[in-house]
Scaffold this active site. Structure first.
Site, PDB file in Angstrom:
ATOM      1  N   HIS A 156       0.811  -1.205   0.000  1.00 10.69           N
ATOM      2  CA  HIS A 156       0.000   0.000   0.000  1.00 10.69           C
ATOM      3  C   HIS A 156       0.850   1.264   0.000  1.00 10.69           C
ATOM      4  O   HIS A 156       0.500   2.258  -0.637  1.00 10.69           O
ATOM      5  CB  HIS A 156      -0.927   0.008   1.221  1.00 10.69           C
ATOM      6  CG  HIS A 156      -1.910   1.144   1.221  1.00 10.69           C
ATOM      7  ND1 HIS A 156      -2.940   1.220   0.307  1.00 10.69           N
ATOM      8  CD2 HIS A 156      -2.032   2.232   2.002  1.00 10.69           C
ATOM      9  CE1 HIS A 156      -3.645   2.322   0.536  1.00 10.69           C
ATOM     10  NE2 HIS A 156      -3.118   2.950   1.556  1.00 10.69           N
TER      11      HIS A 156
ATOM     12  N   SER B 206      -6.011   2.469  -4.784  1.00  9.84           N
ATOM     13  CA  SER B 206      -6.699   1.176  -4.705  1.00  9.84           C
ATOM     14  C   SER B 206      -6.886   0.800  -3.238  1.00  9.84           C
ATOM     15  O   SER B 206      -6.014   1.046  -2.417  1.00  9.84           O
ATOM     16  CB  SER B 206      -5.892   0.099  -5.430  1.00  9.84           C
ATOM     17  OG  SER B 206      -4.633  -0.091  -4.808  1.00  9.84           O
ATOM     18  N   HIS B 207      -8.026   0.240  -2.934  1.00 16.08           N
ATOM     19  CA  HIS B 207      -8.314  -0.259  -1.589  1.00 16.08           C
ATOM     20  C   HIS B 207      -8.872  -1.670  -1.715  1.00 16.08           C
ATOM     21  O   HIS B 207      -9.963  -1.972  -1.233  1.00 16.08           O
ATOM     22  CB  HIS B 207      -9.294   0.675  -0.866  1.00 16.08           C
ATOM     23  CG  HIS B 207      -8.685   1.340   0.320  1.00 16.08           C
ATOM     24  ND1 HIS B 207      -9.366   1.558   1.497  1.00 16.08           N
ATOM     25  CD2 HIS B 207      -7.438   1.828   0.530  1.00 16.08           C
ATOM     26  CE1 HIS B 207      -8.580   2.166   2.366  1.00 16.08           C
ATOM     27  NE2 HIS B 207      -7.403   2.342   1.808  1.00 16.08           N
TER      28      HIS B 207
ATOM     29  N   HIS C  32      -7.657  -4.959  -0.743  1.00 16.57           N
ATOM     30  CA  HIS C  32      -7.717  -5.848   0.422  1.00 16.57           C
ATOM     31  C   HIS C  32      -8.756  -5.389   1.451  1.00 16.57           C
ATOM     32  O   HIS C  32      -9.574  -6.195   1.902  1.00 16.57           O
ATOM     33  CB  HIS C  32      -6.342  -5.957   1.082  1.00 16.57           C
ATOM     34  CG  HIS C  32      -5.404  -6.913   0.394  1.00 16.57           C
ATOM     35  ND1 HIS C  32      -5.202  -6.887  -0.960  1.00 16.57           N
ATOM     36  CD2 HIS C  32      -4.626  -7.918   0.887  1.00 16.57           C
ATOM     37  CE1 HIS C  32      -4.331  -7.849  -1.282  1.00 16.57           C
ATOM     38  NE2 HIS C  32      -3.971  -8.483  -0.186  1.00 16.57           N
TER      39      HIS C  32
ATOM     40  N   ARG D 241      -8.632  13.476   0.715  1.00 11.45           N
ATOM     41  CA  ARG D 241      -7.677  14.139   1.609  1.00 11.45           C
ATOM     42  C   ARG D 241      -6.415  14.540   0.858  1.00 11.45           C
ATOM     43  O   ARG D 241      -5.906  15.657   1.007  1.00 11.45           O
ATOM     44  CB  ARG D 241      -7.352  13.196   2.754  1.00 11.45           C
ATOM     45  CG  ARG D 241      -6.221  13.649   3.677  1.00 11.45           C
ATOM     46  CD  ARG D 241      -5.659  12.463   4.423  1.00 11.45           C
ATOM     47  NE  ARG D 241      -5.243  11.434   3.492  1.00 11.45           N
ATOM     48  CZ  ARG D 241      -5.381  10.132   3.720  1.00 11.45           C
ATOM     49  NH1 ARG D 241      -5.921   9.688   4.836  1.00 11.45           N
ATOM     50  NH2 ARG D 241      -4.979   9.252   2.827  1.00 11.45           N
TER      51      ARG D 241
END
EC number: 6.3.5.3
Length: 274
Positions: A44, A89-90, A92, A111
């Site tokens: 990440h 990307s999120h 997981h 943000r």
């Protein structure tokens, strides 16, 4: 706690990565140092499996004001205006807890856009799920769509476009790619580099809890039948607090205070120069 190879593996690091850490430090890391490495050396935060491919993409041009290396990219669109954009990307988190996983992905990129001085004006997304016949697909689809739309609605930022695909290759993990566009004047762009001594530091964020702990390092994990045990690693979104933070940051920009921003594992740090 005594740090060893197994402790490093439990923190999401690989054997060769732990050996590299010991080589760099010329000693065994303590538990705090190991935690920092595990947070920063994961998929990440470091893009360790994809950076090779990302480097092949074009990043320079006449209209490019800011390429890689900042919180978000910036492109000149004329008339002293610029578009600030960010994609994240999120995957997981959304596979484990679809609503909050997708929602906090949207919150993270908004943000990154408004801390560059831009007001978010639109969200987009590209989401990929397993076979429609797979037992998890219906619940994942419903949760991700609601998470994306719900967080954006609370922030007052519309989702204007999206792409949805289904394929059995995503049965074991889905793809949730969110994007935010922001508008800013070219002379109002803010960057993340802080300079000078004796400047106040303001640490800002929503209420803290145990949710989200090891959330970044979890991005490098493989899923098995114990996937449900990983739910606490997914952060719980708070769009109403972020809306206040958005307006506060843009107010700071309007007063021409010089600030920079950095993010590590979901925390926000601002360096304010009056």
């Amino acid at each position: 706690m005594i740090v060893n190879e197994q402790v490093a593996i439990d923190h999401g690091l690989k054997k060769d990565e732990y050996a590299k850490i010991c080589e760099l430090l010329k000693r065994t890391p303590n538990i705090t140092e190991l935690g920092i490495f595990s947070a920063m050396w994961n998929e990440h935060c470091s893009y360790k499996s994809s950076r090779l491919h990302l480097k092949k993409l074009p990043t320079k041009g006449k209209q490019v004001i800011q390429g890689p290396g900042e919180n978000a990219g910036v492109v000149d669109i004329g008339d002293d205006d610029a578009i600030v954009f960010k994609i994240e990307s999120h995957n997981h988190p959304s596979f484990i807890e679809p609503y909050q996983g997708a929602a906090t992905g949207v919150g993270g990129i908004m943000r990154d856009v408004f801390t560059m001085g831009a007001r978010p004006i639109a969200n987009l997304n590209s989401i990929h799920f397993g076979s429609p016949q797979h037992k998890k697909t219906k619940n994942l689809l419903r949760g991700v769509v609601h998470g994306i739309g719900g967080y954006g609605n609370c922030m007052g930022v519309p989702t204007i476009a999206g792409q949805t695909n289904f394929d059995s290759s995503y049965n074991g993990n889905i793809l949730v790619n969110a994007m935010t566009l922001g508008l800013v004047k070219k002379d109002k762009i803010f960057y993340s580099k802080a300079a000078g001594l004796n400047k106040p530091v303001i640490y800002v964020g929503s209420k803290t809890g145990r949710d989200g702990i090891h959330g970044a390092s979890m991005a490098s994990a493989s899923f098995d039948e114990k996937i449900e045990e990983k739910k606490p690693t997914v952060q719980v979104g708070d769009p109403f607090t972020e809306k206040l933070l958005l307006e506060a940051c843009l107010r700071i920009n309007g007063r021409r205070l010089n600030y920079s921003y950095s993010r590590y594992g979901g925390s926000w740090t601002y360096f304010i120069k009056y």
